[in-house]
Every structure is written in structure tokens, then in C-alpha cells.
Design a protein around this motif. Structure first.
Motif, PDB file in Angstrom:
ATOM      1  N   TYR A   4      -4.283  -4.920   3.543  1.00  0.00           N
ATOM      2  CA  TYR A   4      -4.214  -4.252   2.239  1.00  0.00           C
ATOM      3  C   TYR A   4      -3.189  -4.893   1.303  1.00  0.00           C
ATOM      4  CZ  TYR A   4      -7.064  -0.417   4.044  1.00  0.00           C
ATOM      5  OH  TYR A   4      -8.092   0.330   4.570  1.00  0.00           O
TER       6      TYR A   4
ATOM      7  N   VAL B   4       4.732   1.405  -0.502  1.00  0.00           N
ATOM      8  CA  VAL B   4       3.490   1.915   0.082  1.00  0.00           C
ATOM      9  C   VAL B   4       3.157   1.177   1.370  1.00  0.00           C
ATOM     10  CG1 VAL B   4       1.001   2.101  -0.267  1.00  0.00           C
ATOM     11  CG2 VAL B   4       2.567   2.727  -2.118  1.00  0.00           C
TER      12      VAL B   4
ATOM     13  N   LEU C 239       2.892   2.710   5.031  1.00  0.00           N
ATOM     14  CA  LEU C 239       1.634   2.561   5.757  1.00  0.00           C
ATOM     15  C   LEU C 239       1.875   1.967   7.147  1.00  0.00           C
ATOM     16  CD1 LEU C 239      -1.442   2.842   5.610  1.00  0.00           C
ATOM     17  CD2 LEU C 239      -1.535   0.548   4.611  1.00  0.00           C
TER      18      LEU C 239
END
Length: 389
Positions: free
Chosen positions: A122, A138, A142
Motif C-alpha cells: 500500500y 497510516v 497498519l
């Protein structure tokens, strides 16, 4: 009662109490120092003998390690070692937490690689669509969530049924490694290259460097995690309950400690820190991951965690030592025409000597001699023969 009414004998005992207390502290500190440092010294000595047996110069070999890991290339060498420390410190912090409860989280490889696959999968999208600091926050969250989630099954089995966590964490590690490789070869694969790997994160959108260096700020995250782990384990009620569980689970239950919730929380924190290690390593250094790539950091970190006596702060110099050894060892092995696997031999020797010295130290604590009776007798016999002659 006044001081004058106390007998001289009692006054002497009271006056000598602080001295005895300081003496006991000094003895314990010396004992811990011997058990922590002597295995490393013995391993380096045994490694030198092994190098001589192989026809290599141990002084030159260890000198190359120092040059390649600390002094070579201006600042480059020690900065490479500092970069290597970031994931190692985070893994060490995570394992120290769970080991304090006398629980074994051996699924670190699966947790690490699964978090690395998700982060690098990602990462290119998030860093292109979000501000850098928001994207990094983020991605770190994650990675921590993935690492923690991969401990849920072993944690619940341990908390509810008392299942051996060594077996369950190892099984989950194998599954995690296979799942990470599936993600790399499947949904996250970079279609622009033939080698199965994730897309590469732009170098400008990786973890920023500490000003004045090229060391990424993942090292600061690692140091912060070490400080938080040390505070939790030594200065909080939660850490005290964790240590009670490690010492005696039955006593912990008797004192009202909720064992299932503590076990699950300990596993989750451990897995989260392992996941953060993956984020720091791949967002700060690599930028992508290939199928089959497995640095196996946890396997080499475990001996140093126990050399540090499960102390989160004390593990820092040991991790620094291993970082220099692993970074400078590449140069040393190349110059000596040896495989880099020789460095793993040194780690194995450290583990061997640590086990032997720990066994002798336990004998000493129980009032026995450091040496077994048979060995003492064998060593005394030649001396007695010389005296008779």
C-alpha cells in the motif's frame, strides 16, 4: 529508646547495614555483568581460534569488522550500523515484553514479513495520494495492526486453553510467511518487472533522514519504543502484573491478575512492535520487498535479549554490537574469503557460552561451586601429585 540505651553490638550492626547493602548490590551488579559480557568475550575468543584453524588472521578479521561497521568511509560505516539497529531494536522491545511473562512469541518472522508485505504493497499508493507524514503515520499504524493481529490466534489459544505457544506461534509464522509471499506475487506485485516484488516507493517519499545524517527517523521510533517498553515493564502496574505472571501464574491468579487479558495484551504489544520493525525497515531502507526475502532479524536478536537480562534499556548496547558485527562482517568475510555465514557462527558461540555461564551462575546461586565436583577433583589431582614429589 535513645541511642545511649542501645548496646554497642546493636549499634555496630545498624551502622554496618548500609555498607552490607551496598556490597550486596555491587556483588549482584558484578554477577550480572559477568553473565552478560563474558559470553560475548568467550565467543570472540573462540571465533579467533576458529579463524586461526582456518588459516585466517583474527586480528585482521576483527579489524575489518570495526572498519566496515564503525570507522570506514568517514561517517558512512557507523551510519549503516545505526540504520541496521532500527528494526532490531523494535523487535527486541517486542520480544522483551512477552518474554517477561515467560511466554514465547516465536512467530516474529511471519509477523514481520506479513507487515512488510502490507506496508510496501500500500506504500506507493498512500505516499502518492497523501501528505508524507500522514501516509507514514497510516503505514506505521497498519504495520502495527497487522503484526498484532497475527498473534491473536496463539494468544487466544494460550489464554483460553493453555495451548503451548511455541507450537502455535511457529505454525502461524509459517502461514504468515506463505501469505506474505502470496501477496507479493499476487495483489501487490509490480507488473512492470518480471521478478516477483512489490512496487518501489519513491525515494523522496520514504522515511525522512535525521538532519545532518542519512539515518532515517525509524531509529528514533525504535529508541522511543525502547523507552516506552522499559517504562511499562519497570514503572507501571501493568508491567508488575506481567512479571508476576512470568514468575508464578498461579500466584498471579491468586492476587487477582486477569491472566487471559494480560496474555492477549502481551502478545498484541509484542506483535505490534514487530510490525513496526517491518515498517521502519522497509519504509526507511528498502522501499519494496521481494518474494522469498526474509532477513530473519528475530533469530539473531534473541540471544542478545537474554544477555541483557530481559531489560529493554540494557539491550541497546548489545543490539549496537550486533549491528556493527553484521554490517562490518560483510567486509571482513569478503577480505578473509569466508562466507558471511561465519557471523552466524559467532552468534551461535555467544548463545552456547551464554548457556554454559548461566548454568554455572545458577549453581553458584544455590551454594555450589562454579565447577562440578568431578572436574574439581580432576584439576586437583595433578597438583597433589606435584606436592608428593
Amino acid at each position: 529508646m535513645s541511642v545511649e540505651t542501645v548496646s554497642p553490638e546493636v549499634q555496630q550492626i545498624v551502622a554496618g547495614e548500609p555498607t552490607r547493602r551496598r556490597s550486596n548490590v555491587a556483588v549482584r551488579a558484578l554477577d550480572v555483568g559477568v553473565r552478560s559480557l563474558l559470553p560475548v568475550v568467550c565467543a570472540l575468543g573462540a571465533g579467533a581460534l576458529l579463524l586461526l584453524a582456518l588459516g585466517r588472521d583474527p586480528v585482521a578479521f576483527y579489524g575489518d569488522i570495526w572498519q566496515g561497521g564503525v570507522s570506514g568511509g568517514g561517517w558512512d560505516a557507523w551510519q549503516d550500523s545505526a540504520i541496521r539497529m532500527a528494526p532490531l531494536l523494535l523487535i527486541a522491545a517486542g520480544l522483551t515484553v512477552i518474554f517477561r511473562a515467560n511466554i514465547w512469541n516465536l512467530g516474529y518472522n511471519g509477523q514481520f514479513l506479513l507487515a512488510a508485505a502490507v506496508v510496501t504493497g500500500y506504500g506507493p499508493t498512500l505516499t502518492n495520494e497523501m501528505p508524507l507524514w500522514s501516509a507514514m503515520l497510516v503505514l506505521f499504524l497498519l504495520a502495527g495492526i497487522v503484526g498484532a493481529a497475527w498473534t491473536i490466534v496463539p494468544a487466544l489459544l494460550k489464554a483460553r486453553y493453555g495451548t503451548n505457544e511455541i507450537i502455535t506461534t511457529l505454525m502461524m509464522s509459517f502461514i504468515g510467511i506463505d501469505l506474505a509471499n502470496y501477496l507479493i506475487k499476487g495483489p501487490f506485485q509490480d507488473p512492470a518487472v518480471n521478478i516477483p516484488q512489490t512496487r518501489v516507493i519513491d525515494i523522496e517519499k520514504m522515511l525522512p533522514a535525521i538532519p545532518g545524517t542519512r539515518i532515517h527517523i525509524g531509529l528514533l521510533v525504535a529508541f522511543g519504543a525502547i523507552l516506552v517498553a522499559h517504562f511499562m515493564l519497570t514503572r507501571s502496574a501493568w508491567g508488575l502484573r506481567l512479571r508476576i505472571i512470568g514468575a508464578n501464574p498461579r500466584a498471579a491468579r491468586h492476587f487477582g491478575v486477569n491472566l487471559p487479558s494480560m496474555i492477549v495484551a502481551g502478545f498484541a504489544i509484542s506483535g505490534m512492535l514487530v510490525g513496526l520493525a517491518a515498517a521502519a525497515d522497509f519504509l526507511g531502507l528498502w522501499g519494496y520487498i521481494r518474494a522469498g526475502q526474509n532477513p530473519e532479524y528475530g533469530d539473531t536478536v534473541i540471544p542478545f535479549i537474554f544477555l541483557a537480562r530481559l531489560n529493554a534499556l540494557a539491550v541497546v548496547p548489545f543490539i549496537a554490537f550486533f549491528s556493527v558485527l553484521s554490517v562490518g562482517g560483510d567486509l571482513a568475510a569478503a577480505n578473509a574469503n569466508l562466507s558471511t555465514d561465519f557471523l552466524l557462527v559467532l552468534v551461535g558461540l555467544i548463545l552456547l557460552f551464554m548457556t554454559v555461564i548461566e548454568y554455572l551462575g545458577r549453581r553458584r546461586e544455590l551454594g555450589a561451586s562454579y565447577l562440578p565436583a568431578g572436574l574439581k577433583q580432576a584439576l586437583r589431582a595433578p597438583l597433589f601429585r606435584r606436592r608428593r614429589t
